[in-house]
Write a protein that holds these residues in place. Structure first.
Motif, PDB file in Angstrom:
ATOM      1  N   ALA A 176       0.794  -1.220   0.011  1.00  0.00           N
ATOM      2  CA  ALA A 176      -0.045  -0.106  -0.015  1.00  0.00           C
ATOM      3  C   ALA A 176       0.743   1.298  -0.066  1.00  0.00           C
ATOM      4  CB  ALA A 176      -0.879  -0.023   1.342  1.00  0.00           C
ATOM      5  N   MET A 177       0.394   2.337  -0.561  1.00  0.00           N
ATOM      6  CA  MET A 177       0.975   3.769  -0.703  1.00  0.00           C
ATOM      7  C   MET A 177      -0.014   4.444   0.400  1.00  0.00           C
ATOM      8  SD  MET A 177       1.292   6.849  -3.281  1.00  0.00           S
ATOM      9  CE  MET A 177       2.207   5.852  -4.299  1.00  0.00           C
ATOM     10  N   SER A 178       0.674   5.040   1.480  1.00  0.00           N
ATOM     11  CA  SER A 178      -0.335   5.623   2.379  1.00  0.00           C
ATOM     12  C   SER A 178      -0.082   7.093   2.048  1.00  0.00           C
ATOM     13  CB  SER A 178       0.352   5.309   3.755  1.00  0.00           C
ATOM     14  OG  SER A 178       0.616   4.144   3.952  1.00  0.00           O
ATOM     15  N   PHE A 179      -1.289   7.582   2.221  1.00  0.00           N
ATOM     16  CA  PHE A 179      -1.601   9.183   2.175  1.00  0.00           C
ATOM     17  C   PHE A 179      -2.774   9.556   2.960  1.00  0.00           C
ATOM     18  CE2 PHE A 179      -4.443   7.167  -0.742  1.00  0.00           C
ATOM     19  CZ  PHE A 179      -5.605   8.027  -0.805  1.00  0.00           C
ATOM     20  N   ALA A 180      -2.918  10.923   2.906  1.00  0.00           N
ATOM     21  CA  ALA A 180      -4.030  11.420   3.890  1.00  0.00           C
ATOM     22  C   ALA A 180      -4.649  12.647   3.009  1.00  0.00           C
ATOM     23  CB  ALA A 180      -3.371  12.013   5.078  1.00  0.00           C
ATOM     24  N   THR A 181      -5.815  13.012   3.181  1.00  0.00           N
ATOM     25  CA  THR A 181      -6.640  13.890   2.385  1.00  0.00           C
ATOM     26  C   THR A 181      -7.762  14.195   3.798  1.00  0.00           C
ATOM     27  OG1 THR A 181      -7.884  14.580   0.611  1.00  0.00           O
ATOM     28  CG2 THR A 181      -8.421  12.184   1.441  1.00  0.00           C
ATOM     29  N   SER A 182      -8.339  15.294   3.067  1.00  0.00           N
ATOM     30  CA  SER A 182      -9.319  16.165   4.181  1.00  0.00           C
ATOM     31  C   SER A 182     -10.719  15.240   4.167  1.00  0.00           C
ATOM     32  CB  SER A 182      -9.412  17.655   3.953  1.00  0.00           C
ATOM     33  OG  SER A 182      -9.898  17.961   2.644  1.00  0.00           O
ATOM     34  N   PHE A 183     -11.527  15.534   5.281  1.00  0.00           N
ATOM     35  CA  PHE A 183     -12.738  15.070   4.966  1.00  0.00           C
ATOM     36  C   PHE A 183     -13.620  15.865   4.046  1.00  0.00           C
ATOM     37  CE2 PHE A 183     -17.192  15.517   6.247  1.00  0.00           C
ATOM     38  CZ  PHE A 183     -17.733  14.237   6.505  1.00  0.00           C
ATOM     39  N   SER A 184     -13.432  16.986   3.704  1.00  0.00           N
ATOM     40  CA  SER A 184     -13.987  17.694   2.548  1.00  0.00           C
ATOM     41  C   SER A 184     -13.913  17.095   1.288  1.00  0.00           C
ATOM     42  CB  SER A 184     -13.875  19.511   2.617  1.00  0.00           C
ATOM     43  OG  SER A 184     -12.446  19.375   2.479  1.00  0.00           O
ATOM     44  N   GLU A 185     -12.666  16.578   1.042  1.00  0.00           N
ATOM     45  CA  GLU A 185     -12.390  15.963  -0.090  1.00  0.00           C
ATOM     46  C   GLU A 185     -13.208  14.620  -0.464  1.00  0.00           C
ATOM     47  OE1 GLU A 185      -9.989  16.918  -2.764  1.00  0.00           O
ATOM     48  OE2 GLU A 185      -9.701  18.819  -1.900  1.00  0.00           O
ATOM     49  N   LEU A 186     -13.294  14.051   0.759  1.00  0.00           N
ATOM     50  CA  LEU A 186     -13.732  12.416   0.667  1.00  0.00           C
ATOM     51  C   LEU A 186     -15.488  12.632   0.798  1.00  0.00           C
ATOM     52  CD1 LEU A 186     -11.192  10.469   2.645  1.00  0.00           C
ATOM     53  CD2 LEU A 186     -11.572  10.690   0.310  1.00  0.00           C
ATOM     54  N   ARG A 187     -16.026  13.779   1.165  1.00  0.00           N
ATOM     55  CA  ARG A 187     -17.479  13.851   1.610  1.00  0.00           C
ATOM     56  C   ARG A 187     -18.480  13.311   0.665  1.00  0.00           C
ATOM     57  NH1 ARG A 187     -20.311  17.238   5.107  1.00  0.00           N
ATOM     58  NH2 ARG A 187     -18.215  18.686   5.415  1.00  0.00           N
ATOM     59  N   LYS A 188     -18.037  13.520  -0.703  1.00  0.00           N
ATOM     60  CA  LYS A 188     -19.056  13.083  -1.763  1.00  0.00           C
ATOM     61  C   LYS A 188     -18.715  11.579  -2.091  1.00  0.00           C
ATOM     62  CE  LYS A 188     -19.404  17.411  -4.621  1.00  0.00           C
ATOM     63  NZ  LYS A 188     -19.148  18.042  -5.904  1.00  0.00           N
ATOM     64  N   LEU A 189     -17.653  11.160  -1.746  1.00  0.00           N
ATOM     65  CA  LEU A 189     -17.502   9.555  -1.923  1.00  0.00           C
ATOM     66  C   LEU A 189     -18.121   8.785  -0.924  1.00  0.00           C
ATOM     67  CD1 LEU A 189     -13.632   9.567  -2.880  1.00  0.00           C
ATOM     68  CD2 LEU A 189     -15.426   9.134  -4.331  1.00  0.00           C
ATOM     69  N   ILE A 190     -18.146   9.142   0.410  1.00  0.00           N
ATOM     70  CA  ILE A 190     -18.546   8.384   1.427  1.00  0.00           C
ATOM     71  C   ILE A 190     -20.001   8.448   1.553  1.00  0.00           C
ATOM     72  CG2 ILE A 190     -18.426   8.403   4.142  1.00  0.00           C
ATOM     73  CD1 ILE A 190     -15.613   9.459   3.980  1.00  0.00           C
ATOM     74  N   TYR A 191     -20.640   9.580   1.441  1.00  0.00           N
ATOM     75  CA  TYR A 191     -22.120   9.780   1.406  1.00  0.00           C
ATOM     76  C   TYR A 191     -23.016   9.809   0.236  1.00  0.00           C
ATOM     77  CZ  TYR A 191     -20.492  10.702   6.210  1.00  0.00           C
ATOM     78  OH  TYR A 191     -19.993  10.888   7.639  1.00  0.00           O
ATOM     79  N   THR A 192     -22.582   8.646  -0.399  1.00  0.00           N
ATOM     80  CA  THR A 192     -23.382   8.737  -1.937  1.00  0.00           C
ATOM     81  C   THR A 192     -23.525   7.302  -2.284  1.00  0.00           C
ATOM     82  OG1 THR A 192     -23.324   9.334  -4.085  1.00  0.00           O
ATOM     83  CG2 THR A 192     -21.041   8.652  -3.012  1.00  0.00           C
ATOM     84  N   PRO A 193     -24.657   6.994  -2.860  1.00  0.00           N
ATOM     85  CA  PRO A 193     -24.745   5.749  -3.387  1.00  0.00           C
ATOM     86  C   PRO A 193     -23.981   5.269  -4.646  1.00  0.00           C
ATOM     87  CG  PRO A 193     -26.783   7.069  -4.018  1.00  0.00           C
ATOM     88  CD  PRO A 193     -25.995   7.771  -3.225  1.00  0.00           C
ATOM     89  N   HIS A 194     -23.501   6.412  -5.299  1.00  0.00           N
ATOM     90  CA  HIS A 194     -22.745   6.216  -6.645  1.00  0.00           C
ATOM     91  C   HIS A 194     -21.584   5.819  -6.520  1.00  0.00           C
ATOM     92  CE1 HIS A 194     -26.051   8.711  -8.453  1.00  0.00           C
ATOM     93  NE2 HIS A 194     -25.863   9.699  -7.500  1.00  0.00           N
ATOM     94  N   ILE A 195     -21.331   4.922  -7.736  1.00  0.00           N
ATOM     95  CA  ILE A 195     -19.935   4.370  -7.932  1.00  0.00           C
ATOM     96  C   ILE A 195     -18.915   5.350  -8.657  1.00  0.00           C
ATOM     97  CG2 ILE A 195     -18.510   2.493  -8.742  1.00  0.00           C
ATOM     98  CD1 ILE A 195     -20.379   1.879  -6.354  1.00  0.00           C
TER      99      ILE A 195
END
Length: 205
Positions: free
Chosen positions: A44-63
């Motif tokens: 694995a490559m380890s990285f970090a990002t903000s919650f605001s960047e991931l919000r759309k990915l986490i709370y959506t039914p879309h792929i």
């Protein structure tokens, strides 16, 4: 599949302590798994990002196909797994799987029921048992959802994964898993009993 882009920075230190520090800074620790392996296991490559960047990915039914820019280098990926806090439900960690044009991926695709089932018209209730079906295909062929036609589904009957097929996709979920069914309701049962009684009385006359 829809596309979304996020920005991130590589993590130089890993482990529980480092991850805790990141979360206090408003960042979410992540890993991306690609072609690289060590002793037969993916690296694995380890990285970090903000919650605001991931919000759309986490709370959506879309792929989504996710374009992750890590310190200026782009990586195409799909989301593999999210870990949530057991009490606050806040995202703690996200794993991604790197994709390319040549290698097929296996991913869960949302099920969309199409049509009004005959069993529902007869008074039954539709029950969706499987919300996602795992399929394998090049990522360019992955649809946003899988349409399942339920128009002819009768009262008390079900559709299993083994009954389905989708062009260009290999189904990876077990064939005996029930996708949806039409359950008998009290009203439908009462109507069926009444119809049976009427038929019996008619035959007795």
């Amino acid at each position: 599949m829809k596309e979304i882009s996020i920005s991130a920075q590589k993590r130089e230190t890993v482990g529980k302590k480092a991850s805790k520090v990141l979360r206090k800074e408003g960042l979410i620790p992540c890993n991306i798994y690609g072609e690289a392996t060590e002793n037969g296991k993916p690296v694995a490559m380890s990285f970090a990002t903000s919650f605001s960047e991931l919000r759309k990915l986490i709370y959506t039914p879309h792929i989504y196909v996710i374009k992750i820019n890590i310190d200026g280098t782009d990586h195409a990926a799909v989301m593999r797994e999210i870990q949530f806090h057991p009490v606050t439900d806040a995202p703690l960690h996200v794993d991604f799987y790197e994709i390319n044009d040549q290698k097929p991926i296996t991913i869960g695709i949302p099920v969309k029921l199409v049509g009004l089932a005959q069993g529902v018209r007869d008074g039954g209730r539709m029950n969706l048992s499987t919300r996602k079906i795992n399929v394998t295909a090049p990522y360019q062929q992955i649809p946003e959802h899988l349409d399942v036609d339920v128009t002819s589904l009768q009262l008390g009957k079900s559709i299993k994964i083994g009954d389905l097929s989708f062009e260009g996709l290999e189904i990876a979920s077990p064939k005996d898993v029930v996708v949806c069914s039409v359950k008998m309701t009290r009203n439908a049962a009462a109507a069926a009993a009444a119809a049976g009684d009427e038929a019996a009385e008619s035959s007795a006359e």
